[in-house]
Design an enzyme around this catalytic site. Structure first.
Site, short mmCIF file in Angstrom:
data_model
loop_
_atom_site.label_atom_id
_atom_site.label_comp_id
_atom_site.label_asym_id
_atom_site.label_seq_id
_atom_site.Cartn_x
_atom_site.Cartn_y
_atom_site.Cartn_z
N THR A 26 133.32 30.21 -76.76
CA THR A 26 134.67 30.64 -76.33
C THR A 26 135.75 29.76 -76.98
OG1 THR A 26 134.57 29.29 -74.32
CG2 THR A 26 133.92 31.60 -74.11
N HIS A 119 118.47 36.82 -78.36
CA HIS A 119 119.03 38.17 -78.29
C HIS A 119 119.37 38.71 -79.67
CE1 HIS A 119 120.16 37.18 -73.84
NE2 HIS A 119 118.90 37.50 -74.00
P1 NAD Z 1 128.02 34.53 -69.81
O1 NAD Z 1 129.31 35.14 -70.25
O2 NAD Z 1 127.24 35.19 -68.74
O3 NAD Z 1 128.28 33.04 -69.32
C1 NAD Z 1 129.08 32.13 -70.02
C2 NAD Z 1 129.27 30.91 -69.13
O4 NAD Z 1 129.97 29.94 -69.88
C3 NAD Z 1 130.09 31.21 -67.88
O5 NAD Z 1 129.45 30.63 -66.76
C4 NAD Z 1 131.45 30.54 -68.16
O6 NAD Z 1 132.05 30.01 -67.01
C5 NAD Z 1 131.04 29.43 -69.10
N1 NAD Z 1 132.07 29.02 -70.07
C6 NAD Z 1 132.79 29.82 -70.89
N2 NAD Z 1 133.56 29.09 -71.71
C7 NAD Z 1 133.34 27.79 -71.37
C8 NAD Z 1 133.85 26.55 -71.85
N3 NAD Z 1 134.74 26.49 -72.84
N4 NAD Z 1 133.40 25.40 -71.27
C9 NAD Z 1 132.52 25.44 -70.23
N5 NAD Z 1 131.99 26.60 -69.77
C10 NAD Z 1 132.39 27.75 -70.32
O7 NAD Z 1 127.14 34.34 -71.12
P2 NAD Z 1 125.56 34.11 -71.27
O8 NAD Z 1 125.01 33.30 -70.17
O9 NAD Z 1 125.36 33.70 -72.69
O10 NAD Z 1 124.88 35.55 -71.07
C11 NAD Z 1 125.44 36.73 -71.46
C12 NAD Z 1 124.95 37.41 -72.71
O11 NAD Z 1 126.09 37.44 -73.52
C13 NAD Z 1 123.93 36.77 -73.58
O12 NAD Z 1 122.90 37.66 -73.62
C14 NAD Z 1 124.56 36.68 -74.98
O13 NAD Z 1 123.67 37.31 -75.87
C15 NAD Z 1 125.75 37.53 -74.91
N6 NAD Z 1 127.02 37.16 -75.57
C16 NAD Z 1 127.05 36.48 -76.73
C17 NAD Z 1 128.26 36.13 -77.31
C18 NAD Z 1 128.24 35.36 -78.58
O14 NAD Z 1 127.30 35.50 -79.39
N7 NAD Z 1 129.23 34.48 -78.81
C19 NAD Z 1 129.46 36.48 -76.71
C20 NAD Z 1 129.42 37.21 -75.51
C21 NAD Z 1 128.18 37.53 -74.96
#
Ligand code: NAD
Length: 250
Positions: A26, A119
């Protein structure tokens, strides 16, 4: 346990496993799924069975893929990605298990042999019929403003991004490698995952049961909070900016 205590354990460790989720990206500008404003709060995912059975769902999935692929190309690895690659440089990284599909860990310097992408990856496109690989750039460029879903030039099978959709079987080799690393981890560090997507979220529990010290870095509590030996509830970038100086000569 304080951050200083955790850092001194990391300084002595040799087999550290990182497990990352959307939260680590993020700060590079890629929204996660479950934070407010995250992807699933705005749009419903295309499930694998819908992709197989519905042309409308396939076109929707490819339209989204066009957008996300462009975003993943534009963004850059952040301090979280580069800090993990420094563990490899110090000879301390047993492996990195990621749920992310954005390729930022590779671009941040972790070598391919040390990464398992549970994934899948946005950087591949595969034929669901014969398994032939395609260059995502070429496939995406071939799609105009309006299009029918792309097909394989060898067998006419459906092409799909190399990412794993909800309801799609998990990649077996990746799952096996993640299991091996989880069981062998001395320290298992979860970074930026809500730990609600299964079966991926089971690996921290497997590691803990096999004797690893379990650490969780996330801005909100996760379902495994009570299992964690060390928790940092805050921003990931801030965590690594505090940790890195404590490991400087490790
Ligand atoms: P999720 O969105 O469920 O969880 C992300 C977690 O990170 C949340 O609990 C949030 O509070 C925390 N978070 C976000 N930014 C943060 C920061 N800067 N500092 C601290 N904490 C922070 O994501 P997940 O657990 O990876 O599962 C969801 C699915 O999303 C996975 O299967 C993944 O494949 C996919 N996904 C991938 C991407 C990517 O490749 N960048 C993006 C979105 C979703």
């Amino acid at each position: 346990m304080t951050l200083d205590d955790f850092a001194s354990i990391l300084r002595r460790a040799t087999d550290v496993v990182f497990f990352t989720g959307a939260g680590i990206s993020t700060e590079s500008g890629i929204p996660d799924f479950r934070s407010p404003g995250g992807k699933w709060t705005r749009m419903k995912p295309v499930y694998f069975d819908e992709f197989i059975s519905s042309e409308e769902a396939r076109v929707r999935a490819w339209q989204r893929k066009k957008e996300s692929h462009l975003l993943y190309k534009e963004v850059k690895p952040n301090v979280g990605h580069t800090s993990i690659s420094n563990f490899e440089k110090r000879g301390k990284l047993l492996g990195l298990i990621t749920q992310n599909i954005d390729g930022l860990h590779s671009r941040g310097g972790v070598s391919d042999g040390k990464i398992v992408e549970l994934h899948g990856s946005d950087r591949t496109v595969v034929c669901l019929g014969c398994g032939k690989d395609f260059d995502p750039e070429e496939v995406l460029e071939s799609l105009g403003e309006t299009f029918t879903s792309p097909r394989c030039d060898a067998c006419d099978g459906l092409l799909k991004s190399g990412t794993i959709s909800f309801g799609q079987p998990m990649p077996q080799a990746a799952m096996q490698q993640a299991q091996v690393w989880s069981e062998a981890a001395e320290i298992f560090v979860v970074v930026g995952s809500s730990l609600v997507v299964q079966p991926a979220a089971s690996f921290p529990v497997i590691a803990k049961q096999a004797g690893a010290l379990l650490a969780v870095v996330n801005r909100e509590a996760t379902p495994i909070e009570s299992l964690a030996d060390y928790s940092y509830e805050g921003e990931i970038g801030e965590f690594f900016r505090k940790l890195n100086p404590l490991l400087a000569d490790a």
